[in-house]
Design a protein around this motif. Structure first.
Motif, PDB file in Angstrom:
ATOM      1  N   LEU A 224       0.847  -1.195   0.000  1.00 56.76           N
ATOM      2  CA  LEU A 224       0.000   0.000   0.000  1.00 56.76           C
ATOM      3  C   LEU A 224       0.881   1.242   0.000  1.00 56.76           C
ATOM      4  O   LEU A 224       1.815   1.348   0.811  1.00 56.76           O
ATOM      5  CB  LEU A 224      -0.894  -0.005   1.239  1.00 56.76           C
TER       6      LEU A 224
ATOM      7  N   THR B 157      -3.417   1.027  -9.205  1.00 55.54           N
ATOM      8  CA  THR B 157      -3.787  -0.079  -8.331  1.00 55.54           C
ATOM      9  C   THR B 157      -4.146  -1.310  -9.156  1.00 55.54           C
ATOM     10  O   THR B 157      -4.998  -1.252 -10.043  1.00 55.54           O
ATOM     11  CB  THR B 157      -4.984   0.306  -7.439  1.00 55.54           C
TER      12      THR B 157
ATOM     13  N   GLN C 175       0.167  -7.609  -5.131  1.00 52.38           N
ATOM     14  CA  GLN C 175      -0.826  -6.530  -5.114  1.00 52.38           C
ATOM     15  C   GLN C 175      -0.151  -5.189  -4.861  1.00 52.38           C
ATOM     16  O   GLN C 175       0.648  -5.047  -3.928  1.00 52.38           O
ATOM     17  CB  GLN C 175      -1.870  -6.796  -4.024  1.00 52.38           C
TER      18      GLN C 175
ATOM     19  N   THR D  91      -1.474  -1.309  -4.187  1.00 55.33           N
ATOM     20  CA  THR D  91      -2.638  -0.478  -3.913  1.00 55.33           C
ATOM     21  C   THR D  91      -2.172   0.943  -3.673  1.00 55.33           C
ATOM     22  O   THR D  91      -1.326   1.183  -2.796  1.00 55.33           O
ATOM     23  CB  THR D  91      -3.411  -0.983  -2.693  1.00 55.33           C
TER      24      THR D  91
ATOM     25  N   SER E 244      -3.503   4.451  -2.550  1.00 53.56           N
ATOM     26  CA  SER E 244      -4.655   5.058  -1.901  1.00 53.56           C
ATOM     27  C   SER E 244      -4.197   5.943  -0.754  1.00 53.56           C
ATOM     28  O   SER E 244      -3.203   5.638  -0.091  1.00 53.56           O
ATOM     29  CB  SER E 244      -5.597   3.978  -1.377  1.00 53.56           C
TER      30      SER E 244
END
Length: 129
Positions: free
Chosen positions: A11, A95, A124, A126, A128
Motif C-alpha cells: 500500500l 492499483t 498486489q 494499492t 490510496s
C-alpha cells in the motif's frame, strides 16, 4: 524447478514509489524478455513494461505502455537473475495485481500475454490515501 517470484508490493499513497522484484530460478534471464503486466478488478490485463535482448520487446530492448511513460522503469540484474519494476509518482489508477512474465528470446508483440513461457504469482499494489 522453473519459477518466477514477485515481491515488493503493498500500500502506498498517491505520489509515492514502490519497487517490485521478479526473481527467476530454473532458467537464465539473459536469454529471455521480461515483462511486467498488471490487472485491475474488472479490467483486462495490461502490459506495463518490457526488457529483453536487442529487439526482444517488439523490436526494442525496452518498451512500455503510454500509461506509465516517465513514471515507471524496468531493469534487470543478470548476476542476481532478477528483474525490477521501479514505480514513481504512483496514481490510484495504478492499483492492480502486478505480475512478471518471461519469454525465450522475445516477441514481436510484447503485450501478447498468451505468448509468455513463465509467469509469477502476482503481487498486489494499492495506491490510496
Amino acid at each position: 524447478q522453473v519459477q518466477l517470484v514477485e515481491s515488493g508490493g503493498g500500500l502506498v499513497k498517491p505520489g509515492g514509489s514502490l519497487k517490485l522484484s521478479c526473481a527467476a530460478s530454473g532458467f537464465i534471464l539473459d536469454y529471455y524478455a521480461i515483462a511486467w503486466f498488471r490487472q485491475a478488478p474488472g479490467k483486462e490485463r495490461e502490459g506495463v513494461l518490457c526488457i529483453g535482448l536487442s529487439d526482444g520487446c517488439s523490436g526494442s530492448s525496452t518498451n512500455y505502455s503510454d500509461s506509465v511513460k516517465g513514471r515507471f522503469t524496468i531493469s534487470s540484474d543478470n548476476a542476481k537473475n532478477t528483474a525490477y519494476l521501479q514505480m514513481n509518482s504512483l496514481k490510484p489508477e495504478d492499483t492492480a495485481v502486478y505480475s512478471c512474465a518471461a519469454v525465450y528470446w522475445g516477441l514481436g508483440d510484447w503485450t501478447r500475454a498468451g505468448a509468455y513461457d513463465y509467469w509469477g504469482q502476482g503481487t498486489q499494489v494499492t495506491v490510496s490515501s
